[in-house]
Scaffold this motif. Structure first.
Motif, PDB file in Angstrom:
ATOM      1  N   THR A 132      71.359 -16.900 -34.337  1.00 23.62           N
ATOM      2  CA  THR A 132      71.382 -16.941 -32.870  1.00 23.62           C
ATOM      3  C   THR A 132      71.730 -18.325 -32.336  1.00 23.62           C
ATOM      4  O   THR A 132      72.234 -18.447 -31.235  1.00 23.62           O
ATOM      5  N   SER A 133      71.457 -19.352 -33.120  1.00 18.98           N
ATOM      6  CA  SER A 133      71.707 -20.718 -32.670  1.00 18.98           C
ATOM      7  C   SER A 133      73.201 -20.966 -32.487  1.00 18.98           C
ATOM      8  O   SER A 133      74.011 -20.633 -33.349  1.00 18.98           O
ATOM      9  N   LYS A 134      73.559 -21.543 -31.376  1.00 15.84           N
ATOM     10  CA  LYS A 134      74.958 -21.899 -31.096  1.00 15.84           C
ATOM     11  C   LYS A 134      75.251 -23.348 -31.489  1.00 15.84           C
ATOM     12  O   LYS A 134      76.359 -23.822 -31.326  1.00 15.84           O
ATOM     13  N   ASP A 135      74.219 -24.033 -32.012  1.00 18.92           N
ATOM     14  CA  ASP A 135      74.358 -25.451 -32.343  1.00 18.92           C
ATOM     15  C   ASP A 135      74.750 -25.690 -33.792  1.00 18.92           C
ATOM     16  O   ASP A 135      74.617 -26.805 -34.292  1.00 18.92           O
ATOM     17  N   ILE A 136      75.195 -24.669 -34.496  1.00 19.55           N
ATOM     18  CA  ILE A 136      75.598 -24.862 -35.886  1.00 19.55           C
ATOM     19  C   ILE A 136      77.088 -24.598 -36.019  1.00 19.55           C
ATOM     20  O   ILE A 136      77.651 -23.772 -35.302  1.00 19.55           O
ATOM     21  N   ALA A 137      77.705 -25.327 -36.912  1.00 18.07           N
ATOM     22  CA  ALA A 137      79.133 -25.152 -37.161  1.00 18.07           C
ATOM     23  C   ALA A 137      79.316 -24.133 -38.283  1.00 18.07           C
ATOM     24  O   ALA A 137      78.651 -24.213 -39.315  1.00 18.07           O
ATOM     25  N   CYS A 138      80.175 -23.168 -38.055  1.00 20.44           N
ATOM     26  CA  CYS A 138      80.433 -22.121 -39.039  1.00 20.44           C
ATOM     27  C   CYS A 138      81.909 -22.132 -39.409  1.00 20.44           C
ATOM     28  O   CYS A 138      82.763 -22.392 -38.562  1.00 20.44           O
ATOM     29  N   THR A 139      82.195 -21.828 -40.661  1.00 22.03           N
ATOM     30  CA  THR A 139      83.583 -21.766 -41.109  1.00 22.03           C
ATOM     31  C   THR A 139      84.247 -20.515 -40.549  1.00 22.03           C
ATOM     32  O   THR A 139      83.584 -19.634 -40.023  1.00 22.03           O
ATOM     33  N   MET A 140      85.542 -20.430 -40.684  1.00 17.35           N
ATOM     34  CA  MET A 140      86.302 -19.292 -40.163  1.00 17.35           C
ATOM     35  C   MET A 140      86.802 -18.400 -41.298  1.00 17.35           C
ATOM     36  O   MET A 140      87.813 -17.731 -41.163  1.00 17.35           O
ATOM     37  N   ASP A 141      86.097 -18.380 -42.420  1.00 21.01           N
ATOM     38  CA  ASP A 141      86.545 -17.585 -43.552  1.00 21.01           C
ATOM     39  C   ASP A 141      85.938 -16.191 -43.541  1.00 21.01           C
ATOM     40  O   ASP A 141      84.948 -15.945 -42.880  1.00 21.01           O
ATOM     41  N   MET A 142      86.556 -15.282 -44.260  1.00 17.31           N
ATOM     42  CA  MET A 142      86.032 -13.926 -44.436  1.00 17.31           C
ATOM     43  C   MET A 142      85.722 -13.750 -45.915  1.00 17.31           C
ATOM     44  O   MET A 142      86.499 -14.155 -46.776  1.00 17.31           O
ATOM     45  N   ARG A 143      84.574 -13.122 -46.180  1.00 19.42           N
ATOM     46  CA  ARG A 143      84.175 -12.846 -47.559  1.00 19.42           C
ATOM     47  C   ARG A 143      83.855 -11.367 -47.674  1.00 19.42           C
ATOM     48  O   ARG A 143      83.446 -10.735 -46.707  1.00 19.42           O
ATOM     49  N   TYR A 144      84.039 -10.823 -48.864  1.00 23.22           N
ATOM     50  CA  TYR A 144      83.826  -9.410 -49.113  1.00 23.22           C
ATOM     51  C   TYR A 144      82.888  -9.231 -50.306  1.00 23.22           C
ATOM     52  O   TYR A 144      83.324  -8.900 -51.401  1.00 23.22           O
ATOM     53  N   PRO A 145      81.587  -9.435 -50.087  1.00 23.84           N
ATOM     54  CA  PRO A 145      80.648  -9.352 -51.209  1.00 23.84           C
ATOM     55  C   PRO A 145      80.360  -7.904 -51.611  1.00 23.84           C
ATOM     56  O   PRO A 145      80.262  -7.023 -50.752  1.00 23.84           O
ATOM     57  N   PRO A 146      80.218  -7.660 -52.914  1.00 19.01           N
ATOM     58  CA  PRO A 146      79.796  -6.328 -53.351  1.00 19.01           C
ATOM     59  C   PRO A 146      78.287  -6.181 -53.114  1.00 19.01           C
ATOM     60  O   PRO A 146      77.506  -7.063 -53.454  1.00 19.01           O
ATOM     61  N   LEU A 147      77.887  -5.080 -52.513  1.00 17.74           N
ATOM     62  CA  LEU A 147      76.476  -4.810 -52.221  1.00 17.74           C
ATOM     63  C   LEU A 147      76.074  -3.548 -52.976  1.00 17.74           C
ATOM     64  O   LEU A 147      76.881  -2.628 -53.124  1.00 17.74           O
ATOM     65  N   THR A 148      74.834  -3.506 -53.456  1.00 21.01           N
ATOM     66  CA  THR A 148      74.393  -2.326 -54.199  1.00 21.01           C
ATOM     67  C   THR A 148      73.213  -1.661 -53.513  1.00 21.01           C
ATOM     68  O   THR A 148      72.373  -2.323 -52.909  1.00 21.01           O
ATOM     69  N   ILE A 149      73.196  -0.352 -53.625  1.00 19.16           N
ATOM     70  CA  ILE A 149      72.136   0.502 -53.085  1.00 19.16           C
ATOM     71  C   ILE A 149      71.725   1.442 -54.219  1.00 19.16           C
ATOM     72  O   ILE A 149      72.588   2.030 -54.875  1.00 19.16           O
ATOM     73  N   THR A 150      70.436   1.603 -54.429  1.00 14.97           N
ATOM     74  CA  THR A 150      69.946   2.525 -55.452  1.00 14.97           C
ATOM     75  C   THR A 150      69.428   3.794 -54.777  1.00 14.97           C
ATOM     76  O   THR A 150      68.551   3.740 -53.917  1.00 14.97           O
ATOM     77  N   LEU A 151      69.983   4.918 -55.187  1.00 16.13           N
ATOM     78  CA  LEU A 151      69.616   6.221 -54.640  1.00 16.13           C
ATOM     79  C   LEU A 151      68.456   6.831 -55.429  1.00 16.13           C
ATOM     80  O   LEU A 151      68.244   6.496 -56.597  1.00 16.13           O
ATOM     81  N   ASP A 152      67.747   7.770 -54.805  1.00 16.01           N
ATOM     82  CA  ASP A 152      66.669   8.485 -55.490  1.00 16.01           C
ATOM     83  C   ASP A 152      67.230   9.407 -56.572  1.00 16.01           C
ATOM     84  O   ASP A 152      66.645   9.550 -57.643  1.00 16.01           O
ATOM     85  N   GLU A 153      68.368  10.031 -56.274  1.00 13.13           N
ATOM     86  CA  GLU A 153      69.031  10.964 -57.188  1.00 13.13           C
ATOM     87  C   GLU A 153      70.493  10.546 -57.311  1.00 13.13           C
ATOM     88  O   GLU A 153      71.031   9.901 -56.419  1.00 13.13           O
ATOM     89  N   PRO A 154      71.181  10.938 -58.393  1.00 14.64           N
ATOM     90  CA  PRO A 154      72.616  10.627 -58.503  1.00 14.64           C
ATOM     91  C   PRO A 154      73.400  11.149 -57.298  1.00 14.64           C
ATOM     92  O   PRO A 154      73.047  12.181 -56.719  1.00 14.64           O
ATOM     93  N   LEU A 155      74.460  10.434 -56.938  1.00 14.32           N
ATOM     94  CA  LEU A 155      75.267  10.800 -55.771  1.00 14.32           C
ATOM     95  C   LEU A 155      75.873  12.183 -55.918  1.00 14.32           C
ATOM     96  O   LEU A 155      75.879  12.963 -54.962  1.00 14.32           O
TER      97      LEU A 155
END
Length: 169
Positions: A132-155
């Motif tokens: 929420t802070s507007k006082d920080i400098a952020c880069t202008m890059d895009m990243r595409y991280p792999p995320l994992t989710i574990t299901l109760d049963e196979p998909l």
């Protein structure tokens, strides 16, 4: 009038020397095998190519060893994702682990949250958390991280429904 001729003469000599210097430095097109190529032992430079995907989509990346088995596009409902968001869903392991590519950039962080798991579908919310802070400098890059989710049963044959939520911290 003589000074104009002198300037033109000097310009021709300088341009000729620059051109000759470029030719001596092995300015030969890659793969031409021309004599005098001083790039022996160097690998040719590959220029990036357009991926052929629709506008705003992430370029195709070579598959990694642990990406799993892709979920067919007809079993992924990504209609609630923002335009340009990558849509890459795969199943790994015993069919209970979903690998979904997220999108983050600058100071934002991507995560995925498992929603309801029914007999015909699995709901996953793609979350992008921004400070929420507007006082920080952020880069202008895009990243595409792999995320994992574990299901109760196979998909299995269930549909994967992806939604998006932006949050602030």
């Amino acid at each position: 009038m003589r000074w104009k001729q002198a300037i033109i003469g000097v310009s021709v000599v300088v341009l000729g020397a620059v051109g000759a210097g470029c030719a001596q430095q092995g300015d030969v097109q890659p793969g031409s095998g021309g004599a005098g190529n001083n790039d022996a032992g160097r690998a040719p430079v590959e220029l990036p190519r357009e991926s052929g995907q629709g506008a705003g989509r992430k370029p195709v990346q070579p598959p990694a060893a642990d990406e799993g088995t892709p979920v067919p596009p007809e079993r992924v409902d990504a209609s609630a994702l923002p335009r340009g968001y990558p849509v890459e869903v795969s199943v790994t392991g015993d069919g209970r682990t979903l690998r979904i590519v997220g999108q983050e950039g600058g100071c934002s962080k991507a995560s995925a949250e498992l929603g309801e798991q029914r007999g015909d579908r699995v709901a996953v919310t793609m979350v992008e958390t921004k400070p929420t802070s507007k006082d920080i400098a952020c880069t202008m890059d895009m990243r595409y991280p792999p995320l994992t989710i574990t299901l109760d049963e196979p998909l299995g044959e269930r549909m994967v429904v992806l939604t998006y939520e932006a949050r602030e911290t």
